[in-house]
Design a protein around this motif. Sequence first.
Motif, PDB file in Angstrom:
ATOM      1  N   ASP A  30       0.866  -1.066  -0.038  1.00  0.00           N
ATOM      2  CA  ASP A  30       0.171   0.009   0.146  1.00  0.00           C
ATOM      3  C   ASP A  30       0.899   1.182   0.021  1.00  0.00           C
ATOM      4  O   ASP A  30       0.629   2.165  -0.830  1.00  0.00           O
ATOM      5  CB  ASP A  30      -0.779  -0.200   1.199  1.00  0.00           C
ATOM      6  N   LEU A  31       2.016   1.250   0.866  1.00  0.00           N
ATOM      7  CA  LEU A  31       2.819   2.555   0.995  1.00  0.00           C
ATOM      8  C   LEU A  31       3.527   2.511  -0.384  1.00  0.00           C
ATOM      9  O   LEU A  31       3.680   3.686  -1.199  1.00  0.00           O
ATOM     10  CB  LEU A  31       3.772   2.034   2.036  1.00  0.00           C
ATOM     11  N   LEU A  32       3.992   1.346  -1.080  1.00  0.00           N
ATOM     12  CA  LEU A  32       4.584   1.404  -2.251  1.00  0.00           C
ATOM     13  C   LEU A  32       3.937   2.035  -3.378  1.00  0.00           C
ATOM     14  O   LEU A  32       4.231   2.734  -4.208  1.00  0.00           O
ATOM     15  CB  LEU A  32       5.323  -0.036  -2.743  1.00  0.00           C
ATOM     16  N   ASP A  33       2.524   1.715  -3.399  1.00  0.00           N
ATOM     17  CA  ASP A  33       1.484   2.130  -4.332  1.00  0.00           C
ATOM     18  C   ASP A  33       1.361   3.972  -4.200  1.00  0.00           C
ATOM     19  O   ASP A  33       1.434   4.558  -5.310  1.00  0.00           O
ATOM     20  CB  ASP A  33       0.348   1.714  -4.233  1.00  0.00           C
ATOM     21  N   ARG A  34       1.393   4.138  -2.882  1.00  0.00           N
ATOM     22  CA  ARG A  34       1.149   5.627  -2.630  1.00  0.00           C
ATOM     23  C   ARG A  34       2.449   6.512  -2.993  1.00  0.00           C
ATOM     24  O   ARG A  34       2.245   7.536  -3.709  1.00  0.00           O
ATOM     25  CB  ARG A  34       0.783   5.902  -1.259  1.00  0.00           C
ATOM     26  N   GLN A  35       3.496   5.838  -2.869  1.00  0.00           N
ATOM     27  CA  GLN A  35       5.019   6.612  -3.192  1.00  0.00           C
ATOM     28  C   GLN A  35       4.846   6.574  -4.577  1.00  0.00           C
ATOM     29  O   GLN A  35       5.187   7.779  -5.318  1.00  0.00           O
ATOM     30  CB  GLN A  35       5.937   5.627  -2.556  1.00  0.00           C
ATOM     31  N   SER A  36       4.645   5.489  -5.461  1.00  0.00           N
ATOM     32  CA  SER A  36       4.986   5.439  -6.719  1.00  0.00           C
ATOM     33  C   SER A  36       4.015   6.464  -7.372  1.00  0.00           C
ATOM     34  O   SER A  36       4.214   7.107  -8.325  1.00  0.00           O
ATOM     35  CB  SER A  36       4.861   4.011  -7.217  1.00  0.00           C
ATOM     36  N   HIS A  37       2.630   6.337  -6.976  1.00  0.00           N
ATOM     37  CA  HIS A  37       1.694   7.200  -7.736  1.00  0.00           C
ATOM     38  C   HIS A  37       1.917   8.756  -7.405  1.00  0.00           C
ATOM     39  O   HIS A  37       1.850   9.457  -8.407  1.00  0.00           O
ATOM     40  CB  HIS A  37       0.239   6.786  -7.154  1.00  0.00           C
ATOM     41  N   ALA A  38       2.449   9.332  -6.455  1.00  0.00           N
ATOM     42  CA  ALA A  38       2.952  10.615  -5.991  1.00  0.00           C
ATOM     43  C   ALA A  38       4.108  10.967  -6.888  1.00  0.00           C
ATOM     44  O   ALA A  38       4.088  12.233  -7.594  1.00  0.00           O
ATOM     45  CB  ALA A  38       3.080  10.899  -4.588  1.00  0.00           C
ATOM     46  N   ALA A  39       5.053  10.118  -7.078  1.00  0.00           N
ATOM     47  CA  ALA A  39       6.379  10.259  -7.874  1.00  0.00           C
ATOM     48  C   ALA A  39       6.166  10.279  -9.389  1.00  0.00           C
ATOM     49  O   ALA A  39       6.614  11.000 -10.027  1.00  0.00           O
ATOM     50  CB  ALA A  39       7.390   9.014  -7.507  1.00  0.00           C
ATOM     51  N   LEU A  40       5.069   9.539  -9.685  1.00  0.00           N
ATOM     52  CA  LEU A  40       4.767   9.509 -11.123  1.00  0.00           C
ATOM     53  C   LEU A  40       4.221  10.751 -11.590  1.00  0.00           C
ATOM     54  O   LEU A  40       4.066  11.163 -12.768  1.00  0.00           O
ATOM     55  CB  LEU A  40       3.754   8.105 -11.591  1.00  0.00           C
ATOM     56  N   LYS A  41       3.525  11.136 -10.678  1.00  0.00           N
ATOM     57  CA  LYS A  41       2.803  12.681 -10.947  1.00  0.00           C
ATOM     58  C   LYS A  41       3.797  13.695 -11.368  1.00  0.00           C
ATOM     59  O   LYS A  41       3.410  14.357 -12.245  1.00  0.00           O
ATOM     60  CB  LYS A  41       1.932  13.289  -9.784  1.00  0.00           C
ATOM     61  N   LEU A  42       5.043  13.657 -10.659  1.00  0.00           N
ATOM     62  CA  LEU A  42       5.914  14.662 -10.951  1.00  0.00           C
ATOM     63  C   LEU A  42       6.487  14.272 -12.331  1.00  0.00           C
ATOM     64  O   LEU A  42       7.024  15.296 -13.104  1.00  0.00           O
ATOM     65  CB  LEU A  42       6.835  14.530  -9.922  1.00  0.00           C
ATOM     66  N   ILE A  43       6.942  13.110 -12.682  1.00  0.00           N
ATOM     67  CA  ILE A  43       7.585  12.614 -13.788  1.00  0.00           C
ATOM     68  C   ILE A  43       6.634  13.101 -15.033  1.00  0.00           C
ATOM     69  O   ILE A  43       7.099  13.453 -16.121  1.00  0.00           O
ATOM     70  CB  ILE A  43       7.796  11.065 -13.838  1.00  0.00           C
ATOM     71  N   LYS A  44       5.293  12.948 -15.044  1.00  0.00           N
ATOM     72  CA  LYS A  44       4.271  13.130 -16.020  1.00  0.00           C
ATOM     73  C   LYS A  44       4.597  14.787 -16.479  1.00  0.00           C
ATOM     74  O   LYS A  44       4.335  14.945 -17.666  1.00  0.00           O
ATOM     75  CB  LYS A  44       3.013  12.810 -15.741  1.00  0.00           C
ATOM     76  N   LYS A  45       4.582  15.407 -15.289  1.00  0.00           N
ATOM     77  CA  LYS A  45       4.782  16.873 -15.719  1.00  0.00           C
ATOM     78  C   LYS A  45       5.820  17.276 -16.525  1.00  0.00           C
ATOM     79  O   LYS A  45       5.875  18.221 -17.241  1.00  0.00           O
ATOM     80  CB  LYS A  45       4.622  17.656 -14.347  1.00  0.00           C
TER      81      LYS A  45
END
Length: 262
Positions: free
Chosen positions: A86-101
Amino acid sequence: MARRPPSTFVIASQRHSIILKTINEVGFVKTAHLAKQFNVSDETIRTDIIELFNKGLIKKIHGGAAAVRPPDVKNVPSKQRLIDSDLLDRQSHAALKLIKKTPGTVFIDDAPLGIAMCQKIFAYNSTLATNNPDLLLFLANLPKASFCSTGGQFYSAARRFIGPDAINSPVSKKITQAFLIPDKFNPLDGVCYNNPLMAEFNASFFPESTKVCVIIRSEHILTSTINACLPIKQVTHLITDKKISEPLIKMIAKAKIKLIII
């Protein structure tokens, strides 16, 4: 057909043993590094790799060889945590938002995080760079994966490719964003790794233009002075798992770091 001299056969068999041992420890090997290590030609190493591949002992990849099976994300070691999906999913989701930008060449030093994020990173037309052998092995087994290695020497104590060759890698100049999971973080001092080899690498590898995002549990964010290897001015984002104290929030805001609580 003439046989090879016994001495040549012994040397070749010794190389094969070392290549297999290295792959078992690290996950993959590069032809150029092995040629330098054994003081032989690249063609000799390619022949070694073909022989081991024909026996079903390794997998051929571009520029080298890898283990036959990639690691499973649940079995890959990671600092600060047992694998919490669950923590890994939340970390990756937050990080991917930054990469997408801001797509580009993204450095990730943690294998579970990189494995969780890689497919989306490629979908965002970005390249994944790392010095983590577990992550590199996983990527080597993915079709059409866009990734690159820092190169350098493998240090078992850090379980990373580090040292001067990695620090001076041309990959360094391409890094636009870095996602790091250090041992400690202080909003005044910066990023801290307990392992001195990891600290040395991170202190010298990233260009000043690289935007660094620190991903760390809240209990590892400190107000006490730490021996930082990466200065605070390079950290643009901080992703953490719980709400932190008001004094820490003010320190982070003063350092002009975007705080993301997941």
